[in-house]
Design an enzyme around this catalytic site. Structure first.
Site, mmCIF file in Angstrom:
data_model
loop_
_atom_site.group_PDB
_atom_site.id
_atom_site.type_symbol
_atom_site.label_atom_id
_atom_site.label_comp_id
_atom_site.label_asym_id
_atom_site.label_seq_id
_atom_site.Cartn_x
_atom_site.Cartn_y
_atom_site.Cartn_z
ATOM 1 N N LYS A 52 0.840 -1.200 0.000
ATOM 2 C CA LYS A 52 0.000 0.000 0.000
ATOM 3 C C LYS A 52 0.880 1.257 0.000
ATOM 4 C CE LYS A 52 -3.877 -2.459 2.032
ATOM 5 N NZ LYS A 52 -4.775 -2.799 3.127
ATOM 6 N N GLN A 96 -4.981 -1.626 9.296
ATOM 7 C CA GLN A 96 -4.891 -2.975 8.710
ATOM 8 C C GLN A 96 -5.483 -4.011 9.674
ATOM 9 O OE1 GLN A 96 -3.838 -3.436 5.573
ATOM 10 N NE2 GLN A 96 -4.168 -5.632 5.657
ATOM 11 N N ASP A 119 -11.313 2.471 3.430
ATOM 12 C CA ASP A 119 -11.667 1.045 3.334
ATOM 13 C C ASP A 119 -13.186 0.871 3.182
ATOM 14 O OD1 ASP A 119 -9.517 -0.786 3.451
ATOM 15 O OD2 ASP A 119 -9.211 -0.389 5.586
HETATM 16 N N1 GUN Z 1 -7.228 -6.990 5.914
HETATM 17 C C1 GUN Z 1 -7.530 -7.756 4.844
HETATM 18 N N2 GUN Z 1 -8.045 -6.998 3.856
HETATM 19 C C2 GUN Z 1 -8.073 -5.730 4.325
HETATM 20 C C3 GUN Z 1 -8.486 -4.494 3.752
HETATM 21 O O1 GUN Z 1 -8.961 -4.409 2.618
HETATM 22 N N3 GUN Z 1 -8.341 -3.408 4.560
HETATM 23 C C4 GUN Z 1 -7.848 -3.481 5.822
HETATM 24 N N4 GUN Z 1 -7.769 -2.359 6.516
HETATM 25 N N5 GUN Z 1 -7.451 -4.616 6.369
HETATM 26 C C5 GUN Z 1 -7.567 -5.724 5.621
#
Ligand code: GUN
Length: 284
Positions: A52, A96, A119
């Site tokens: 990211k 995350q 998200d």
């Molecule tokens: N963990 C697995 N997929 C995601 C996601 O798309 N966003 C976040 N914040 N955590 C995750």
């Protein structure tokens, strides 16, 4: 023989569009900023967070990483989110998941300002998706839809089956297909006649989290098969929720793993962050 929808290609196109728009914003003195919070040292989460950060640099965003120790308290985490909520140069906040067990994921998601919730996990954004009046879509389902649109696949009137009912993928995925007038069925671990239901799908989305779960005899001839899974097979090789070898000959379109939905998730996160920066600066 199926057409393979390349997430590498589609995500590269989305990212280049975001990059071009970011340059325009910068000419107006605005630079999109994303804060990424990671708690503890889950190796998979570390890889995702790194990717990211790299994507942010690639499209021209500023990113800040907050790598907190596993023993971080709920109060400390909420205090960080609150601080980021108030910083105008931070347009998107992402925590995350999963978090270590002693932390309350729901409370953390609720604490993120909905306008910075790139998200789209905050209940207010989830509700907005339900009524079709949203700014942000959750990145993985949005990425799947971007691939569907790019391939020119019509959803309206099609039997769509989503296997999996998670808040992150299955449920919003079903909602997005419904918005495009698909006839949607959600299957899960308690579903009876899974094989029969899947065999009726014109569009089948696999988001189960089990390696090679979808077999050839579960798929209709000519179906569109979209694989959200990222797993390791018995030899430790990356594979999806779909048994690609068995399913590909029957499908009309299929997404591979790796190089399918995976890269789309990050591209859509970049798109959401750009959108957040525009909204917060009253552009468009
Ligand atoms: N963990 C697995 N997929 C995601 C996601 O798309 N966003 C976040 N914040 N955590 C995750």
């Amino acid at each position: 023989m199926a057409v393979i929808i390349s997430g590498k290609e589609v995500s590269a196109r989305v990212r280049s569009e975001v990059k071009a728009e970011c340059e325009q914003l910068k000419s107006k003195g605005i630079c999109p900023g994303l804060a990424v919070i990671i708690v503890g040292d889950d190796p998979a989460s570390k890889v995702y967070v790194n990717n990211k950060k790299k994507a942010c640099a690639d499209v021209g965003f500023v990113s800040e990483e907050y790598a907190l120790p596993a023993e971080t308290t709920q109060e400390e985490l909420l205090a960080l989110v609150e601080k980021l909520n108030h910083r105008p140069e931070i347009n998107g906040i992402l925590c995350q998941l999963p978090l270590p067990k002693h932390l309350d994921e729901k409370a953390v998601i609720n604490a993120i300002s909905p306008m910075k919730d790139v998200d789209a996990f905050h209940p207010s954004n989830v509700g907005r998706i339900m009524i079709g009046d949203y700014h942000f879509l959750p990145c993985t389902p949005a990425g799947v839809m971007e691939m569907v649109h790019t391939a020119g696949i019509e959803v309206s009137g099609k039997n769509c089956v989503v296997i999996g009912r998670s808040n992150i993928v299955g449920k919003p995925m079903a909602m997005l297909l419904l918005h495009e007038n698909g006839t949607v069925t959600i299957c899960h671990s308690k579903t009876k006649n899974l094989k029969e239901i899947c065999s009726n799908a014109d569009i089948l989305v696999a988001a189960v989290g089990k390696p090679k779960f979808v077999k050839g005899d579960m798929v209709k001839e000519g179906a569109v098969v979209l694989d959200v899974g990222i797993n390791r097979d018995e030899n430790g090789k990356l594979c999806g929720d779909v048994d690609f070898e068995e399913v590909e000959p029957k499908a009309s379109y299929i997404t591979p793993v790796p190089g399918g939905v995976g890269p789309m998730t990050i591209a859509m996160l970049m798109k959401n962050t750009l959108m957040a920066a525009k909204i917060q600066n009253n552009i468009e």
